[in-house]
Design an enzyme around this catalytic site. Structure first.
Site, short mmCIF file in Angstrom:
data_model
loop_
_atom_site.label_atom_id
_atom_site.label_comp_id
_atom_site.label_asym_id
_atom_site.label_seq_id
_atom_site.Cartn_x
_atom_site.Cartn_y
_atom_site.Cartn_z
CG ASP A 33 26.04 -100.70 47.30
OD1 ASP A 33 25.96 -101.34 48.35
OD2 ASP A 33 26.26 -99.47 47.27
CD1 TRP B 62 31.84 -101.84 51.95
CD2 TRP B 62 33.33 -100.57 53.04
NE1 TRP B 62 31.92 -100.63 51.29
CE2 TRP B 62 32.83 -99.84 51.94
CE3 TRP B 62 34.28 -99.98 53.86
CZ2 TRP B 62 33.22 -98.53 51.67
CZ3 TRP B 62 34.69 -98.68 53.59
CH2 TRP B 62 34.16 -97.97 52.50
CD1 TRP C 282 33.58 -96.35 47.46
CD2 TRP C 282 32.23 -95.06 48.69
NE1 TRP C 282 34.12 -96.27 48.73
CE2 TRP C 282 33.32 -95.50 49.50
CE3 TRP C 282 31.26 -94.23 49.26
CZ2 TRP C 282 33.43 -95.13 50.85
CZ3 TRP C 282 31.38 -93.86 50.59
CH2 TRP C 282 32.45 -94.30 51.38
CB SER C 283 27.17 -97.30 44.44
OG SER C 283 27.33 -98.55 45.05
NE ARG D 55 27.38 -92.93 50.24
CZ ARG D 55 27.44 -92.36 51.44
NH1 ARG D 55 28.13 -91.25 51.62
NH2 ARG D 55 26.80 -92.88 52.46
#
Ligand code: DQQ
Length: 560
Positions: A46, A70, A105-106, A170
């Site tokens: 992302d 990943w 994470w994003s 998230r």
């Protein structure tokens, strides 16, 4: 060796040790791109926290520093002055604290009053993937490259509350500021099979956040909403507006990234800042097929930002590989970013329009123009004089006498299915016609990007846009799914235009001036480098006219 060869050898070894000569990239790497954003090696997914700060564009992205798959997710960082050429920096945010010990994470960036950026990202705190939201701010605001980030010690600032599953909580959005001086931000989640965007509000200081009783929006049967995005678009013209803009001159866009198959769906509606509610113009519009999508091909986990220097809203999106994980490991990398796109509301108010940022055109060289001409039924026309593996092409078609168009079965409502059933070989009166890109000379390999025109209901015509990958490679391990979209263009009154950005293993296509976009990943085995060709074709039974064709070789951008 004489003195001259020795010096050459020394110079070459020096360049190699400094990583300046990427031997592999030029020889064994036919699928690395020339002008798409990608790191030198390893896994990328992302786009995160895109922004402009002191005239410098920033792109962070989900990155595994150790492998082409990943894992070990960090925020890698590059900057640019033109969105085309990029300089890498050290990893900006990596696991280091109890509140992000298992990954970063994003998330998104927000520009706070005084022009000061702040990042919210999802921290993973255990091996079960429990998710919390953390704040990071630049260590040194006078550094336009924002190379170092400071994690707020009181993180996490937001943790999930029941009934939210903490492993499905998230991807905080860019925040927007209400007239009450309180910030709002969304976090993606799911409850009882309903994807949702949970709404949080903060105090002025951006640090104390409370959950609202109602989500900004939710939709049935949409799975988990990953990477939500929420922003205003102007109802007049193509200029972008700041994320904290409300009122009668804007509509709002809500986007969610939905799994199985991965797709970025959006809906347009009205946002009442007083009630903090988003009311989509169409009910359940995120879950429906085909619905509104940024891109009907490979494009996921996207994020927009407002470019305050050029007053435009820019969209970044991740384009994953279609090759096997084993092949990704062999080539040592996985994942591209699509070319950043300017985005605005279509005149109809019913959909968005996207177009590659104008700066990309600085890479165009060796323009090839074709005078307008008819392409007879069943014919193929080579577009030569350019580097067909790294090119930009714009073509538009005109037709007359639509009476002969095939009738579209009223049950055919899924464009992707139509594209995969008919491919590029089933003939109808108007279509398939379009482009064969990354094609081998003998047409054993090609990716077909094309249109079909049908008679629809109530004397209207339906335009189908397809990207057919079934013949894109002799390697059968790749995913060759066909993609398709209905294109909201009236072919009786408008020319039918197509632009394709061709870059070794990616083909990004824009139909109708950007009303429908389809991105595909392909890995030709014959049509590589100089052996790649570009053709216009018409496999329908009626002739079509090419009213204009311009194509360019694309120079290599300086990327990382
Ligand atoms: N990728 C991130 C998540 C996000 C997902 C993890 C979407 O934060 O939900 O790498 O691709």
């Amino acid at each position: 060796m004489n003195n001259f060869s020795v010096s050459l050898f020394l110079l070459f070894s020096l360049l190699l040790t400094h990583g300046i000569v990427e031997l592999q990239a030029s020889t064994n790497q036919p699928y690395r791109t020339g002008f798409h954003f990608q790191p030198i090696k390893n896994w990328m997914n992302d786009p995160n926290g895109p922004m402009i700060y002191k005239g410098i564009y920033h792109l962070f992205y989900q990155y595994n520093p150790y492998a082409a798959v990943w894992g070990n997710i960090t925020w890698a960082h590059s900057t640019s002055t033109d969105l085309v050429n990029w300089t890498p920096h050290d990893i900006a945010i990596a696991a280091s604290q109890p509140f992000d010990s298992h990954g970063c994470w994003s998330g998104s960036a927000t520009i706070l009053p005084g022009g000061r950026p702040a990042i919210f990202y999802t921290g993973i705190i255990d091996s079960k993937n429990t998710q919390v939201q953390n704040l990071a701010v630049p260590k040194n605001y006078s550094d336009p490259y924002l190379r170092e980030w400071f994690k707020y010690p009181k993180n996490p600032l937001i943790v999930s509350t029941k009934p939210i599953d903490p492993t499905l909580f998230r991807d905080p959005t860019t925040a927007w500021l209400g007239p009450d001086k309180r910030w709002r931000m969304l976090i993606g989640s799911i409850i009882d099979n309903k994807g949702l965007a949970i709404l949080y509000k903060s105090s002025k200081d951006f640090k104390h956040w409370t959950k609202e009783n109602h989500p900004l929006h939710s939709d049935n049967n949409t799975r988990m909403w990953e990477c939500p995005d929420f922003y205003p678009v102007s109802t007049i013209g193509q200029k972008g507006v700041d994320t904290s803009t409300f009122g009668p001159k804007v509509k709002h866009v809500l986007k969610a990234s939905l799994g199985g198959p991965p797709r970025d769906c959006y809906t347009i509606g009205t946002y009442s800042i007083g009630k903090d509610k988003f009311i989509p113009d169409m009910e359940e519009s995120l879950g429906v097929v085909p619905g509104l999508r940024y891109d009907y091909g490979k494009f996921y986990a996207s994020k927009t930002f407002f470019d305050s220097d050029k007053n435009r809203r820019i969209l970044w999106g991740w384009v994953s590989e279609s090759s096997s994980a084993d092949d990704d490991k062999k080539k040592g990398w996985s994942g591209l970013q699509a070319i950043p796109r300017s985005l605005w509301l279509d005149k109809s108010g019913k959909q968005l329009v996207q177009w590659p940022v104008v700066e990309l055109e600085s890479l165009r060289v060796n323009s090839v123009q074709l005078p307008s001409k008819f392409v007879e039924a069943g014919s193929v026309l080579e577009v030569s004089g350019l580097t067909a593996a790294q090119a930009d092409i714009e073509i538009s078609f005109e037709m007359t006498d639509f009476e002969k168009a095939d009738v579209l079965d009223s049950n055919s409502t899924n464009p992707q299915l139509l594209c995969s059933q008919k491919g590029a070989s089933v003939k109808s009166a108007f279509g398939p016609f379009g482009l064969l890109v990354l094609a081998s000379k003998d047409l054993q390999e090609y990716t077909a990007v094309f249109f079909r025109i049908f008679k629809g209901q109530e004397h209207k015509y339906v335009v189908l846009m397809c990207s057919d990958q079934s013949r894109s490679s002799l390697n059968d391990k790749n995913d060759k799914t066909s993609y398709g979209a209905f294109l909201n263009v009236d072919p009786v009154h408008e020319k039918l235009s197509l632009r394709s950005l061709i870059d070794h293993s990616i083909v990004e296509s824009f139909g109708g001036g950007g009303k429908a976009c389809i991105t595909a990943r392909v890995y030709p085995t014959l049509a590589i480098e100089k052996d790649a060709h570009l053709y216009a074709f018409n496999n329908g039974t009626e002739k079509v006219k090419i009213s204009s064709l311009s194509a360019w070789s694309m120079k290599k951008a300086q990327i990382n």
